[in-house]
Motif scaffolding. Structure first.
Motif, short mmCIF file in Angstrom:
data_model
loop_
_atom_site.label_atom_id
_atom_site.label_comp_id
_atom_site.label_asym_id
_atom_site.label_seq_id
_atom_site.Cartn_x
_atom_site.Cartn_y
_atom_site.Cartn_z
N LEU A 124 -4.73 8.81 6.31
CA LEU A 124 -5.09 6.99 7.18
C LEU A 124 -6.60 7.17 7.29
CD1 LEU A 124 -2.68 7.05 10.45
CD2 LEU A 124 -2.68 5.30 9.17
N GLU A 125 -7.78 8.07 7.23
CA GLU A 125 -9.30 7.48 6.85
C GLU A 125 -8.84 6.34 5.26
OE1 GLU A 125 -7.41 9.73 7.60
OE2 GLU A 125 -8.72 10.79 9.81
N GLY A 126 -8.41 7.01 4.52
CA GLY A 126 -8.36 5.98 3.62
C GLY A 126 -8.06 4.70 3.53
N LEU A 127 -7.22 4.31 4.39
CA LEU A 127 -6.56 3.19 4.50
C LEU A 127 -7.54 1.73 5.59
CD1 LEU A 127 -3.67 2.09 4.20
CD2 LEU A 127 -3.12 2.26 6.30
N SER A 128 -8.62 2.24 5.97
CA SER A 128 -9.34 1.78 6.81
C SER A 128 -11.00 1.06 5.76
CB SER A 128 -10.45 2.20 7.93
OG SER A 128 -10.35 3.28 7.37
N GLN A 129 -10.65 2.17 4.70
CA GLN A 129 -11.59 1.23 3.97
C GLN A 129 -11.48 -0.15 2.85
OE1 GLN A 129 -12.70 4.45 1.48
NE2 GLN A 129 -14.56 2.57 0.13
N LEU A 130 -9.71 0.63 2.28
CA LEU A 130 -8.70 -0.59 2.22
C LEU A 130 -8.48 -2.02 2.97
CD1 LEU A 130 -6.68 -1.79 -0.55
CD2 LEU A 130 -5.11 -0.30 0.69
N MET A 131 -8.74 -1.96 4.18
CA MET A 131 -8.44 -2.93 5.43
C MET A 131 -9.40 -3.62 5.04
SD MET A 131 -5.32 -3.21 6.06
CE MET A 131 -4.35 -2.08 5.47
N LEU A 132 -10.54 -3.22 5.48
CA LEU A 132 -12.13 -3.91 5.22
C LEU A 132 -12.35 -4.58 3.88
CD1 LEU A 132 -14.79 -1.10 6.36
CD2 LEU A 132 -14.14 -4.08 7.38
N VAL A 166 0.63 -0.85 -0.12
CA VAL A 166 -0.12 0.27 -0.01
C VAL A 166 1.03 1.62 0.30
CG1 VAL A 166 -1.81 1.53 1.37
CG2 VAL A 166 -1.68 -1.37 1.58
N PRO A 167 1.10 1.93 -0.90
CA PRO A 167 1.32 3.46 -0.76
C PRO A 167 0.67 4.46 -0.23
CG PRO A 167 0.89 2.72 -3.37
CD PRO A 167 0.15 2.07 -2.60
N LEU A 168 1.28 4.85 0.96
CA LEU A 168 0.03 5.45 1.48
C LEU A 168 1.51 7.51 1.30
CD1 LEU A 168 -2.18 5.62 3.89
CD2 LEU A 168 -0.08 5.79 5.42
N GLN A 169 0.00 8.46 0.80
CA GLN A 169 0.87 9.28 0.17
C GLN A 169 0.56 10.39 1.60
OE1 GLN A 169 -0.99 11.99 -2.16
NE2 GLN A 169 0.39 13.69 -2.11
N SER A 170 2.04 11.14 1.85
CA SER A 170 2.15 11.90 2.96
C SER A 170 1.20 13.30 3.08
CB SER A 170 3.47 11.84 3.18
OG SER A 170 3.96 10.63 3.21
N GLU A 171 -0.18 12.95 3.58
CA GLU A 171 -0.67 13.87 3.87
C GLU A 171 -2.07 13.61 4.57
OE1 GLU A 171 -3.44 14.79 0.13
OE2 GLU A 171 -4.22 12.90 0.33
#
Ligand code: ADP
Ligand code: MG
Length: 269
Positions: free
Chosen positions: A166-174, A157-162
């Motif tokens: 992290l909010e977007g990440l929880s949807q991906l983890m679901l 998972v690339p995570l843009q430092s902005e």
């Protein structure tokens, strides 16, 4: 790498984040180039109808006659879909906008989530000798991304430092959890990599701190800095490793490749 006797199946890594512009394609291309540089035969599977990875790797639209659309929907074999790039050991299965209709064309297909799995996990693919297959996903959690997650061994998972990263990440983890429950129980998280990192920017540092607190070891030590050479390279149809081999961007993607390999060696000990 294989031991020279029997070829080992490639490690398949899906690069996903449903947000656009976070560095998925950039990471696919440049991590792929860095792996290729250390002798890992690597295939980039372009699963985004925008075809940015294909373009960035120098595949002209006129040369995309057989594409990942054919791989998914026309039963084409991988052998007939992938092409060389101008980097040794780096290959690409290109895409075109044809792929954007896949979602609709597949609604009535019972194996619609397994098409990429079936294409990449067949025994003949092992004979092609890839060490790594990196799948570049579209900026959405649609059926194409699901296909990639079902086909893969692990998720990067690339995570843009902005802000809101992290909010977007929880949807991906679901979605990851759903895929594990339904189709691919052994899908691991390869790691989370901070992209477009700017150490002078408090927000970057805050995102890093939050990510490391929430995700611990899953976050790679390597951070990909915001680097203009990285963003310039694709318009010359080059990876940053060729465009400016001494740039900070090149060094970071080399470090990411090394860290990923070192981790997987440790994991299999
Ligand atoms: P995605 O595939 O997630 O939509 P991209 O990889 O296409 O994102 O990146 C979005 C934009 O940001 C592109 O213009 C790319 O060149 C730029 N970019 C990505 N990573 C970096 C970086 N580390 N430094 C500078 N620009 C970057
Ligand atoms: Mg992209």
């Amino acid at each position: 790498m294989s031991d020279g006797t029997s070829p080992r199946a490639a490690k398949i890594i899906v690069i996903a984040n449903q947000k656009g512009g976070v560095g998925k394609t950039t990471t696919a291309i440049n991590l792929g180039a860095a792996l290729a540089e250390i002798g890992q035969k690597t295939l980039i599977v372009d699963l985004d109808p925008q075809g940015n990875a294909s373009t960035g790797l120098g595949i002209a639209l006129s040369d995309r006659t057989v594409t990942t659309y054919d791989l998914l929907l026309e039963d084409a074999s991988l052998e007939n879909v992938y092409q060389k790039t101008h980097r040794e050991e780096l290959f690409v299965a290109p895409s075109t906008t044809d792929l954007s209709s896949a979602d609709i064309e597949l609604v009535s297909n019972e194996r619609r989530s397994f098409l990429l799995h079936d294409a990449l996990r067949r025994p003949e693919v092992t004979k092609l000798g890839f060490d790594h297959i990196l799948i570049d996903c579209p900026p959405s959690l649609n059926l194409l991304t699901i296909n990639a997650m079902v086909a893969a061994h692990s998720l990067l998972v690339p995570l843009q430092s902005e802000f809101f990263a992290l909010e977007g990440l929880s949807q991906l983890m679901l979605t990851l959890r759903e895929v594990r429950q339904s189709a691919n129980p052994s899908l691991r998280i390869e790691g989370v990599v901070l992209t477009m990192f700017d150490a002078r920017n408090n927000l970057s540092l805050q995102v890093e701190q939050d990510a490391r607190e929430a995700l611990g070891e899953l976050v790679f030590n390597t951070r990909i800095p915001r680097n203009v050479r990285i963003s310039e390279a694709p318009s010359f149809a080059q990876t940053v490793l060729e465009y400016d081999t001494r740039s900070k961007g090149s060094a970071a993607y080399r470090a990411l490749a090394e860290e990923m390999i070192a981790r997987s060696v440790r994991a299999s000990d």
